[in-house]
Motif scaffolding. Sequence first.
Motif, short mmCIF file in Angstrom:
data_model
loop_
_atom_site.label_atom_id
_atom_site.label_comp_id
_atom_site.label_asym_id
_atom_site.label_seq_id
_atom_site.Cartn_x
_atom_site.Cartn_y
_atom_site.Cartn_z
N SER A 4 0.80 -1.23 0.00
CA SER A 4 0.00 0.00 0.00
C SER A 4 0.83 1.27 0.00
N PHE A 5 2.03 1.23 0.60
CA PHE A 5 2.79 2.48 0.75
C PHE A 5 3.45 2.97 -0.54
N PRO A 6 4.08 2.10 -1.37
CA PRO A 6 4.76 2.62 -2.56
C PRO A 6 3.89 3.50 -3.47
N PRO A 7 2.65 3.11 -3.79
CA PRO A 7 1.84 3.99 -4.63
C PRO A 7 1.55 5.34 -3.97
N ILE A 8 1.51 5.34 -2.64
CA ILE A 8 1.32 6.60 -1.92
C ILE A 8 2.59 7.45 -2.00
N ARG A 9 3.74 6.81 -1.81
CA ARG A 9 5.02 7.52 -1.80
C ARG A 9 5.36 8.13 -3.16
N VAL A 10 4.89 7.50 -4.24
CA VAL A 10 5.15 8.03 -5.58
C VAL A 10 4.62 9.46 -5.70
N PHE A 11 3.51 9.75 -5.01
CA PHE A 11 2.93 11.09 -5.10
C PHE A 11 3.78 12.12 -4.38
N GLY A 12 4.71 11.66 -3.54
CA GLY A 12 5.69 12.58 -2.99
C GLY A 12 6.57 13.15 -4.08
N THR A 13 7.02 12.28 -4.99
CA THR A 13 7.83 12.73 -6.12
C THR A 13 7.00 13.61 -7.05
N VAL A 14 5.72 13.28 -7.21
CA VAL A 14 4.83 14.12 -8.03
C VAL A 14 4.72 15.51 -7.41
N GLY A 15 4.60 15.57 -6.08
CA GLY A 15 4.54 16.87 -5.40
C GLY A 15 5.81 17.66 -5.60
N PHE A 16 6.95 16.97 -5.52
CA PHE A 16 8.25 17.62 -5.74
C PHE A 16 8.31 18.23 -7.14
N ILE A 17 7.86 17.46 -8.15
CA ILE A 17 7.87 17.93 -9.53
C ILE A 17 6.95 19.14 -9.70
N CYS A 18 5.74 19.06 -9.14
CA CYS A 18 4.78 20.15 -9.28
C CYS A 18 5.31 21.44 -8.65
N ALA A 19 5.95 21.31 -7.49
CA ALA A 19 6.52 22.49 -6.83
C ALA A 19 7.67 23.07 -7.65
N MET A 20 8.52 22.19 -8.21
CA MET A 20 9.61 22.64 -9.07
C MET A 20 9.09 23.44 -10.26
N LEU A 21 8.08 22.90 -10.92
CA LEU A 21 7.54 23.55 -12.11
C LEU A 21 6.86 24.87 -11.75
N THR A 22 6.19 24.91 -10.60
CA THR A 22 5.57 26.16 -10.15
C THR A 22 6.64 27.21 -9.90
N THR A 23 7.72 26.82 -9.22
CA THR A 23 8.83 27.73 -8.98
C THR A 23 9.44 28.22 -10.29
N ASN A 24 9.50 27.33 -11.27
CA ASN A 24 10.07 27.68 -12.57
C ASN A 24 9.20 28.70 -13.30
N PHE A 25 7.93 28.38 -13.48
CA PHE A 25 7.09 29.20 -14.37
C PHE A 25 6.54 30.45 -13.70
N THR A 26 6.67 30.56 -12.37
CA THR A 26 6.31 31.81 -11.69
C THR A 26 7.50 32.77 -11.60
N GLY A 27 8.68 32.28 -12.00
CA GLY A 27 9.87 33.12 -11.91
C GLY A 27 10.51 33.13 -10.54
N PHE A 28 10.03 32.25 -9.63
CA PHE A 28 10.57 32.22 -8.27
C PHE A 28 12.01 31.70 -8.21
N GLN A 29 12.45 30.96 -9.24
CA GLN A 29 13.72 30.24 -9.13
C GLN A 29 14.93 31.16 -9.04
N THR A 30 14.77 32.44 -9.35
CA THR A 30 15.89 33.37 -9.25
C THR A 30 15.75 34.33 -8.07
N THR A 31 14.72 34.16 -7.23
CA THR A 31 14.48 35.10 -6.14
C THR A 31 14.21 34.38 -4.83
N PHE A 32 14.16 35.17 -3.75
CA PHE A 32 13.85 34.66 -2.41
C PHE A 32 12.41 34.17 -2.31
N ALA A 33 11.56 34.45 -3.31
CA ALA A 33 10.14 34.06 -3.26
C ALA A 33 9.98 32.55 -3.18
#
Length: 435
Positions: free
Chosen positions: A134-163
């Motif tokens: 039961s746990f592995p399919p749940i844990r995979v969404f941790g990596t999905v969350g990591f990816i979503c946050a990365m992309l949000t930081t990228n496309f909002t322009g946060f990656q070059t600032t303290f934001a």
Amino acid sequence: MNIKIRLTAMNFLQFAVWGAYLTSMGTFLAGAGLAEGIGWFYAMQGFVSLFMPAVIGIVADRWVPAQKLLGLCHLAAAACMAGAAYFGSLPQVSFAAVFTMYSLSVAFYMPTIALSNSVAYTALRQGGFDTVTSFPPIRVFGTVGFICAMLTTNFTGFQTTFAQWYFSAVLGVLLGVYCFSLPQCPTCTEKAKSLAEALGLKAFALFKEKKMAIFFIFSMLLGMSLQITNAYANPFITGFNHLAGFAGSWGAQNANALISLSQMSETLCILLIPFFLKRFGIKKVMLISMFAWVLRFGFFGLGNPSTATGIVLLVASMIVYGVAFDFFNVSGSLYVDQETDPAIRSSAQGVFMLMTNGFGAMIGTLGAQWVINKLVYVHSNAYGFLAEGQVYPADVSHHIMTGWSYSWFVFAGFSLAVAIAFALIFQYKHVPAKN
């Protein structure tokens, strides 16, 4: 609500908090004039991992239910991260102030990785579920969350600032509050263990076994590679915006989007591990990982985000990352579980994490900082930091780009030396599974 869905949401946010800044922090620090200290920020994650997970684990075992302590840790980490963002937003950025607040934040965050697993295991068992399936399919969404946050930081322009730190802090507050709604995790009523046993020191007796000692030492050496691209991949790719002939390309402006391919590859490669372990055994699987690190760094040394060939090489580097990371980190953990006595398996996992995410990550990041300072930042610092849109002269650009290439080749050479030594020294006879 179904407990699996609730735990999925917890895992999504758990790693989204980290993904909001982990791969892009170096770019912000470089732009803030702190390029030569990037390694210290990433090394601090390894340093606090030497003791904070054990301390927080003891508290969760004895006095504070794990789900509540998880929430408190995230709220404390978020508050400190917001403090780091505040000091990072000032016109004159103080290394001491930013580094202190950041260090406090990761000191509270790093223990939550293990603590969130503990909460998930307890909740699943209380719900009558098998944790292994039961746990592995749940844990995979941790990596999905990591990816979503990365992309949000990228496309909002946060990656070059303290934001990006403020973004992480907001996610941390949401998760901290959410944790208090999770099922109750009982504390232990048995007599407390000795401090040495609680800290997992008993498992260090495994170093008396030659095979395990060699494995742990090479785990540390391989762990040295783990944080290098987290710390420097984004500054490397984004830095092309300041190089003559490369500025303005899509890849240089969207480094996190490129790097997110690494995590996508990681998600897929997890599914390959059972087959490869049963077919080839731990030694060959670990060697595959080591040679994948050689390719990871080598492709970075040859690639760039501005030409067709250069982008293909960067994408290839992102793809092999999944093999490099998963075939070492996940397979190594499974090997430790199989090769150690049940009475010390948890402690043995602690030693594995200590050698990789503790000593390995800390030494590797500081070593990488020394190499890159000598080969890259010596040129940019001599010329001076540039504002957005400015470009170094052609001769300076050439020296900086060459310095980055040589740095990645140094890391590739290190990984190759580790792989060859491991192949010659580590003795392991594998019996392939019949099915």
